[in-house]
Design a protein around this motif. Structure first.
Motif, PDB file in Angstrom:
ATOM      1  N   LYS A  42       0.371  11.931  13.323  1.00 31.07           N
ATOM      2  CA  LYS A  42      -0.767  11.379  12.584  1.00 31.07           C
ATOM      3  C   LYS A  42      -1.472  12.525  11.861  1.00 31.07           C
ATOM      4  O   LYS A  42      -1.707  13.585  12.452  1.00 31.07           O
ATOM      5  N   TYR A  44      -4.734  14.054  10.200  1.00 37.69           N
ATOM      6  CA  TYR A  44      -6.192  13.936  10.195  1.00 37.69           C
ATOM      7  C   TYR A  44      -6.739  14.671   8.963  1.00 37.69           C
ATOM      8  O   TYR A  44      -6.405  15.829   8.720  1.00 37.69           O
ATOM      9  N   ARG A  68      -0.174   8.397   1.989  1.00 31.20           N
ATOM     10  CA  ARG A  68       1.073   8.416   2.776  1.00 31.20           C
ATOM     11  C   ARG A  68       2.290   8.357   1.856  1.00 31.20           C
ATOM     12  O   ARG A  68       3.263   9.094   2.027  1.00 31.20           O
ATOM     13  N   TYR A  79       4.264  10.263   7.640  1.00 35.86           N
ATOM     14  CA  TYR A  79       3.353  10.194   8.783  1.00 35.86           C
ATOM     15  C   TYR A  79       3.163   8.741   9.206  1.00 35.86           C
ATOM     16  O   TYR A  79       3.141   7.833   8.367  1.00 35.86           O
ATOM     17  N   ASP A  80       3.006   8.555  10.525  1.00 31.03           N
ATOM     18  CA  ASP A  80       2.781   7.199  11.034  1.00 31.03           C
ATOM     19  C   ASP A  80       1.431   6.665  10.563  1.00 31.03           C
ATOM     20  O   ASP A  80       1.282   5.461  10.319  1.00 31.03           O
ATOM     21  N   ASP A  81       0.469   7.549  10.444  1.00 33.64           N
ATOM     22  CA  ASP A  81      -0.873   7.106  10.067  1.00 33.64           C
ATOM     23  C   ASP A  81      -1.635   8.283   9.481  1.00 33.64           C
ATOM     24  O   ASP A  81      -1.328   9.448   9.758  1.00 33.64           O
TER      25      ASP A  81
END
Length: 461
Positions: A42, A44, A68, A79-81
């Motif tokens: 993830k 940030y 993303r 990235y997943d999130d």
């Protein structure tokens, strides 16, 4: 992660262009984003703009998916999130986990990097150009040209009264292009410089060779910017050379930017050939700044000069000096000089007394030695402090002598008063400088054109 850091600016620019993000949205939502850390695949990101739960939520909803996708396209990393957090959240995470956020290497500022083959003053950028209702369209057009030179608005014709920011915008275009692609060949000249080069080359014995060098210089650039184009009117050889230069560059898709004090249709003696070519592009006018813009400009100048000035005095200046930016800066410079010379803070009484020649709403301002010195300094891209210094380099001495001549011929001020403004020089120095320029005007057409150009800037009426 290293690749992500290196490509972060490119990622944001790509997202802006691909998703048609406006300049305002980019500055408000994307520019304040800063990489923080990666955990469990993830990403940030810290949002450093005005923060509250609504803005963080808005940025998350609107931009995390495009981010993303863009990151995956430019780096191959998926990235997943992506989580957008506040600076306070980041500080708390760092405290709990004893980590530092990602350091993104800063690119050198314009002042620190060599400007390659351009002739642009690095102090003029879009970042320090104050945008208001009077210049928003011109600024937007200039930025569009800087982002895609030669593609959309060609030529870009910026017009407006003296001291409103035309030169700033033109050179901001050059700085932006230079920063994006240092190999771009950018040439900025005043019409006076262009005229003088034409005259000089016509004078030489081998005219054909000299003129070919001149044409090679101007017709092989990627971006040509000519300031104050109105001063070539009536100069037949100069107009002819500019006409063919314009045609050659435009045919090759090279960007042309022009500034003037009025639109082509208001230039009665301008050849129709020029009017039709100027009309091929985009006309962008800069009007007089409103109160809010004048106050924003004044606050920015005060911040740049690291000077303290009471809010009431700021309002007094912004409310009463309405004609142009140069006058606002001139008034501020006078107060700063007085404060530092007398070693006292500026009060309203002092401001009213010292600015009496500046503060005259709706009345043409008196031509004073102070005004002349400021205009000459701006014309030669030097500071008023340099004009008053003991600097003996030719780049300062010649403007100083021109100021001496103009102060002596355009005002009733005493030689002693002129000398005081120019660093405490005595009357004999002022006479010598003024006489030297007067002799040059009689003998040299270049000097004569130069002085006439500056006189028109001092007194456009």
């Amino acid at each position: 992660m290293e690749e992500l850091v290196k490509k972060w600016d490119e990622i944001l620019d790509y997202l802006k262009n691909e998703y048609k993000v406006t300049d305002v949205s980019y500055d408000s939502w994307l520019k304040p984003l800063e990489l923080f850390q990666i955990e469990d695949n993830k990403l940030y990101i810290i949002y450093n703009g005005d923060q509250n739960s609504m803005t963080l939520g808005y940025v998350t909803r609107k931009f995390t998916t495009p981010l993303r996708i863009t990151i995956a396209e430019l780096t191959g990393i998926q990235y997943d999130d992506i989580l957008v957090i506040s600076q306070d959240n980041a500080n708390q995470i760092k405290k709990e986990k004893n980590i530092e956020h990602i350091k993104i290497e800063e690119t050198p500022s314009f002042e620190e990097k060599r400007m390659g083959n351009s002739t642009i003053n690095p102090k003029f950028t879009f970042d320090n150009f104050v945008v208001g209702r009077n210049n928003r369209f011109a600024q937007t057009a200039a930025l569009a040209v800087a982002e895609s030179p030669g593609e959309f608005y060609n030529p870009l014709y910026i017009y407006g009264g003296p001291g409103l920011g035309k030169t700033h915008l033109m050179q901001a275009i050059g700085n932006y292009i230079e920063n994006q692609n240092p190999n771009t060949h950018i040439l900025y000249v005043t019409s006076e410089e262009f005229t003088n080069e034409v005259i000089e080359n016509l004078r030489t014995n081998n005219n054909a060779t000299a003129m070919q060098r001149f044409r090679d210089k101007y017709r092989t650039v990627d971006v040509l910017m000519v300031d104050d184009i109105q001063f070539i009117i009536g100069k037949e050889s100069t107009q002819e050379e500019f006409f063919h230069t314009f045609n050659a560059l435009h045919a090759m898709g090279k960007q042309i930017v022009i500034s003037s004090d009025k639109p082509p249709k208001d230039m009665e003696t301008l050849d129709d050939r020029f009017k039709s070519r100027f009309d091929m592009g985009l006309m962008a006018d800069i009007g007089y700044p409103d109160y809010e813009t004048r106050m924003a400009i004044l606050n920015k100048k005060i911040e740049e000069k690291n000077f303290n000035l009471d809010e009431s005095i700021r309002k007094y200046i912004a409310e009463n000096i309405q004609s142009n930016i140069r006058e606002i800066e001139g008034a501020l410079n006078k107060l700063i000089a007085f404060s530092r010379l007398e070693k006292i803070d500026i009060t309203m009484d002092i401001a009213e007394r010292e600015l009496q020649n500046f503060i005259s709403p709706n009345v043409s301002r008196e031509i004073t030695p102070q005004l002349i010195i400021e205009v000459v300094a701006e014309h030669f891209n030097i500071t008023v402090d340099q004009m008053a210094s003991k600097n003996r380099s030719s780049s300062v001495v010649r403007p100083r002598q021109i100021a001496m001549y103009l102060c002596n011929t355009m005002t009733d001020s005493s030689l002693q008063a002129i000398g005081l403004l120019l660093g405490g020089r005595d009357h004999s120095t002022i006479i010598h400088g003024a006489n030297k320029i007067e002799d040059e005007i009689d003998k040299d057409e270049n000097t004569r054109n130069l002085v006439e150009t500056i006189k028109k800037k001092i007194n456009p009426n």
